[in-house]
Design an enzyme around this catalytic site. Structure first.
Site, PDB file in Angstrom:
ATOM      1  CG  ASP A 138     113.235 -72.161  41.392  1.00  0.00           C
ATOM      2  OD1 ASP A 138     113.185 -72.607  42.528  1.00  0.00           O
ATOM      3  OD2 ASP A 138     112.223 -71.929  40.699  1.00  0.00           O
ATOM      4  CD  GLU A 178     109.560 -74.067  45.954  1.00  0.00           C
ATOM      5  OE1 GLU A 178     109.269 -72.912  46.254  1.00  0.00           O
ATOM      6  OE2 GLU A 178     109.725 -74.438  44.776  1.00  0.00           O
ATOM      7  CD  GLU A 179     109.520 -74.799  41.605  1.00  0.00           C
ATOM      8  OE1 GLU A 179     108.465 -74.123  41.676  1.00  0.00           O
ATOM      9  OE2 GLU A 179     110.651 -74.298  41.436  1.00  0.00           O
ATOM     10  CG  ASP A 216     113.768 -70.649  46.372  1.00  0.00           C
ATOM     11  OD1 ASP A 216     114.334 -71.102  45.354  1.00  0.00           O
ATOM     12  OD2 ASP A 216     112.549 -70.791  46.580  1.00  0.00           O
ATOM     13  CG  HIS A 304     108.765 -70.414  38.193  1.00  0.00           C
ATOM     14  ND1 HIS A 304     107.605 -70.526  38.926  1.00  0.00           N
ATOM     15  CD2 HIS A 304     109.739 -70.983  38.962  1.00  0.00           C
ATOM     16  CE1 HIS A 304     107.865 -71.129  40.083  1.00  0.00           C
ATOM     17  NE2 HIS A 304     109.155 -71.410  40.124  1.00  0.00           N
TER      18      HIS A 304
END
Ligand SMILES: [Zn+2]
Length: 338
Positions: A138, A178-179, A216, A304
């Protein structure tokens, strides 16, 4: 009396027919390409083989927007294109500030004068929390795969130009931001893709995108399933599914224990045809661009967490996606209308 000559002619005609019928439904990975993968994969995408050609290991750092590590990765990407490509790749830097952070999208284009483009993309930023989060899948691995695929298509473009449709070009996008920094919301996430989609809409690039491919959460250990999400991208999903079938028959397929990730018959998401997973494709999807979203569902368990690091990446899966993307892109560049 049996006419032997007619039998022979009929047999040849029959073989030609069978070949054509067979060829239209079955994808084959070219021997020449297999040799290329054999020569380059272990050097360029290895998790252990440290050498100057390795494009995966440099991503094994945090990459929070605006930090010195992020700047290092940005210059690493640019050096890679400057130093290894044989063709001129056009560089587009999309830099902006939002919510107190500086963001930089990096786009490289092969054949910038083309009328239509296949876009391959991934995000290079990493999450602010938990502290020290690397984001192996990621999206360190997807970014490295994009670098590998770029060099492959660059070589195809130099050596096999006759098999490239002159109207086709490639855009490789490395998204920043993106995050989310705090909690995922419409305003705290997808900073880079929202900005680039708006810019490309103003510049008329959006209409030129044939397919927008987003990788992704790719490259992690374990067996995953990647469903087909959108009707407009389903034809491309089917092509990739056929490429995966062919891949599983190669020696590299053995490395993945022949686990099949794509399934063109599983149509749960396809029937809904809605944006259920918010990701960098969303701002482009909303503008009507055909999207191929390559993300496992369910997400791999390390998602995550601090465990999404290089120890939880899988060499077989990384090699697989590098090969699948090379094959996919070469096919699209050669036969854009199929
Ligand atoms: Zn993420």
């Amino acid at each position: 009396m049996v006419n032997n000559r007619n039998i022979l002619v009929n047999w040849i005609l029959c073989c030609i027919f069978l070949r054509t019928a067979w060829g239209s439904s079955k994808y084959e990975i070219d021997e020449f390409n297999l040799k290329y993968y054999n020569l380059t994969l272990d050097k360029e995408l290895s998790l252990v083989n440290k050498n100057e050609d390795n494009v995966l290991l440099p991503f094994n750092i945090t990459r929070v927007p605006g930090t010195k590590e992020s700047l290092f990765i940005q210059s690493y990407i640019q050096k890679y294109y400057n130093n290894t490509m044989e063709n001129d790749w056009d560089l587009e830097i999309d830099q902006f500030e939002a919510s107190g952070y500086n963001f930089t999208n990096i786009v490289y284009t092969l054949n910038p004068d083309a009328k239509r483009f296949v876009v391959l993309s991934a995000h290079y930023d990493s999450k602010l929390e938990p502290k020290g989060f690397i984001g192996g899948m990621d999206s360190a691995a997807p970014c490295a795969i994009l670098l590998y695929v770029s060099r492959f298509i660059d070589q195809v473009y130099s050596q096999d130009k006759l098999n490239i449709d002159g109207e086709m070009g490639v855009k490789i996008v490395f998204f920043d931001g993106e995050e989310a920094f705090k909690e995922w919301s419409d305003t705290d996430s997808l900073y880079g893709s929202r900005h680039l989609a708006k810019k490309w809409a103003q510049e008329g690039v959006i209409e030129q995108i044939e397919t927008f491919v987003l990788l992704d959460l790719i490259g992690s250990e374990g067996n995953h399933t990647i469903p087909t999400y959108y009707r407009k991208g389903h034809k491309q999903y089917r092509l990739l599914n056929d490429i995966e079938d062919a891949f599983l028959q190669t020696v590299y397929g053995e490395q993945t224990k022949k686990h099949k990730e794509l399934n063109k018959r599983e149509r749960g998401f396809l029937s809904m045809n809605q944006l259920l997973i918010d990701d960098d494709h969303a701002p482009f999807w909303r503008q009507g661009v055909p999207v191929l979203h390559l993300i496992p569902n369910p997400f791999p368990p390390v998602w995550h967490t601090i465990d999404d690091d290089f120890h939880h990446l899988d060499q077989g899966n990384i090699n697989k996606w590098a090969i699948l993307m090379c094959e996919y892109l070469q096919t699209r560049m050669a036969f854009p209308n199929e």
